[in-house]
Design an enzyme around this catalytic site. Structure first.
Site, PDB file in Angstrom:
ATOM      1  N   SER A 129       0.856  -1.181   0.000  1.00 24.01           N
ATOM      2  CA  SER A 129       0.000   0.000   0.000  1.00 24.01           C
ATOM      3  C   SER A 129       0.897   1.237   0.000  1.00 24.01           C
ATOM      4  CB  SER A 129      -0.949  -0.032   1.200  1.00 24.01           C
ATOM      5  OG  SER A 129      -1.815   1.086   1.180  1.00 24.01           O
TER       6      SER A 129
ATOM      7  N   TYR B 271      -4.997   7.472  -7.112  1.00 24.30           N
ATOM      8  CA  TYR B 271      -3.961   6.615  -6.543  1.00 24.30           C
ATOM      9  C   TYR B 271      -4.236   6.348  -5.062  1.00 24.30           C
ATOM     10  CZ  TYR B 271       0.700   5.248  -4.841  1.00 24.30           C
ATOM     11  OH  TYR B 271       1.753   4.597  -4.243  1.00 24.30           O
TER      12      TYR B 271
ATOM     13  N   LYS C 220      -4.745   2.763  -3.066  1.00 21.89           N
ATOM     14  CA  LYS C 220      -3.889   2.338  -1.959  1.00 21.89           C
ATOM     15  C   LYS C 220      -4.702   2.101  -0.677  1.00 21.89           C
ATOM     16  CE  LYS C 220      -1.234   1.279  -4.025  1.00 21.89           C
ATOM     17  NZ  LYS C 220      -0.322   0.125  -4.089  1.00 21.89           N
TER      18      LYS C 220
END
Length: 303
Positions: free
Chosen positions: A159, A189, A193
């Site tokens: 992550s 993004y 994550k």
């Protein structure tokens, strides 16, 4: 970053079968190097490009001359059919999998879609890995059935600290590809994550026979940041806060080998528990993400 030395702190990995997505470059390659030094039975490098994989394998074999067999596994995470084929290919070669390291990823891309019409970053960083993990469960379960402890079989999802940059609602499932401003790619993004963390938490609940953890590798200088002008700018003008890929592999290597790793948790470098924010601890959101993901990949779950 102190307190962990991969050369001395990783125990023997004899007999273990390992798969690393994106194992041909950056953090992934250094992760393979770190694991190869401790005698696993075999490591699969899952990535798109056979030529780059061959170059990586040659480099790793030179650096670890007495290492385990290394094998390229063709995998394009932007194609769910490619993920299905990669899983089938792996299962035809091995009936067990001890470490699944979901390392590959994209960052800060402009608006785009995978081959299946999913937002490109969410599709690669989360959905592709979700399907791969789901399809490889039989091999993970086989390894778990032969192991003495749930700590012996591990799923590690890379992550990022960016996972904490999402708003309180966490993931906007209906508008994953919205916006084309300079910072919108970073927002997409961040959602992907966050999905890695939530997937890990739900995975730990559903499959307690494994140890499933999410890790943030640190701020690492790799070519993934060349995808946007903001990433290129940060890479060039904030170089003093960046670490190299070797250092970036440490948290993954720690998560794969340390005794004091707790399933379902999120760790920062190296081995530091991150309690996270409201979205990353939202059990309802984690369940929703799992169910949403299952719907997205349902056509590809049969091998």
């Amino acid at each position: 970053m102190v307190g962990f030395n991969p050369e001395t702190d990783i125990p023997s990995l004899a007999g273990k079968v390992i798969l690393v997505t994106g194992g041909n470059a950056g953090i992934g390659r250094e992760t393979v190097v770190g694991l190869a030094q401790h005698g696993p039975a075999k490591i699969f490098l899952a990535c798109r490009n056979a030529t780059k994989a061959s170059e990586a394998i040659a480099d790793i074999e030179q650096r670890v001359p007495n290492g385990p067999p290394l094998e390229f596994l063709e995998l394009d995470l932007a194609s769910l059919e490619s993920v299905r084929q990669a899983a089938a290919a792996f299962l035809s070669k091995s009936d067990r999998l001890d470490f699944l390291i979901n390392n590959a990823g994209l960052a800060a891309l402009p608006p785009g879609e995978t081959k299946d019409g999913n937002e490109i970053q969410f599709g690669v960083n989360h959905l592709g890995h979700f399907l791969l993990t789901k399809l490889l469960l039989p091999a993970l379960q086989k390894a778990a059935s032969q192991s003495q402890s749930p700590k012996d079989v591990r799923i590690i999802n890379l992550s990022s600290v960016a996972s904490q940059a999402c708003p309180k609602y966490g993931i906007d499932f209906d508008n994953l590809n919205i916006g084309n401003g300079a910072m919108d790619g970073w927002k997409r993004y961040a959602q992907s994550k966050l999905a890695n963390v939530l997937f890990t938490r739900e995975l730990a609940l559903r499959y307690p026979e494994f140890t499933s953890v999410a890790v943030h590798p640190g701020i690492i200088d790799t070519d993934v940041w060349e995808n946007s002008w903001t990433g290129r700018l940060a890479r060039r003008f904030c170089s003093w806060v960046w670490h190299d890929s070797v250092t970036g592999s440490y948290t993954t290597l720690w998560a794969a080998s340390a005794e004091n790793v707790t399933s379902g948790y999120f760790y920062y470098p190296v081995g530091k528990l991150q309690k996270g924010d409201t979205p990353s601890n939202d059990t309802k959101l984690a369940k929703k993400l799992w169910e949403w993901s299952e719907e997205k990949v349902k056509e590809f779950v049969a091998i």
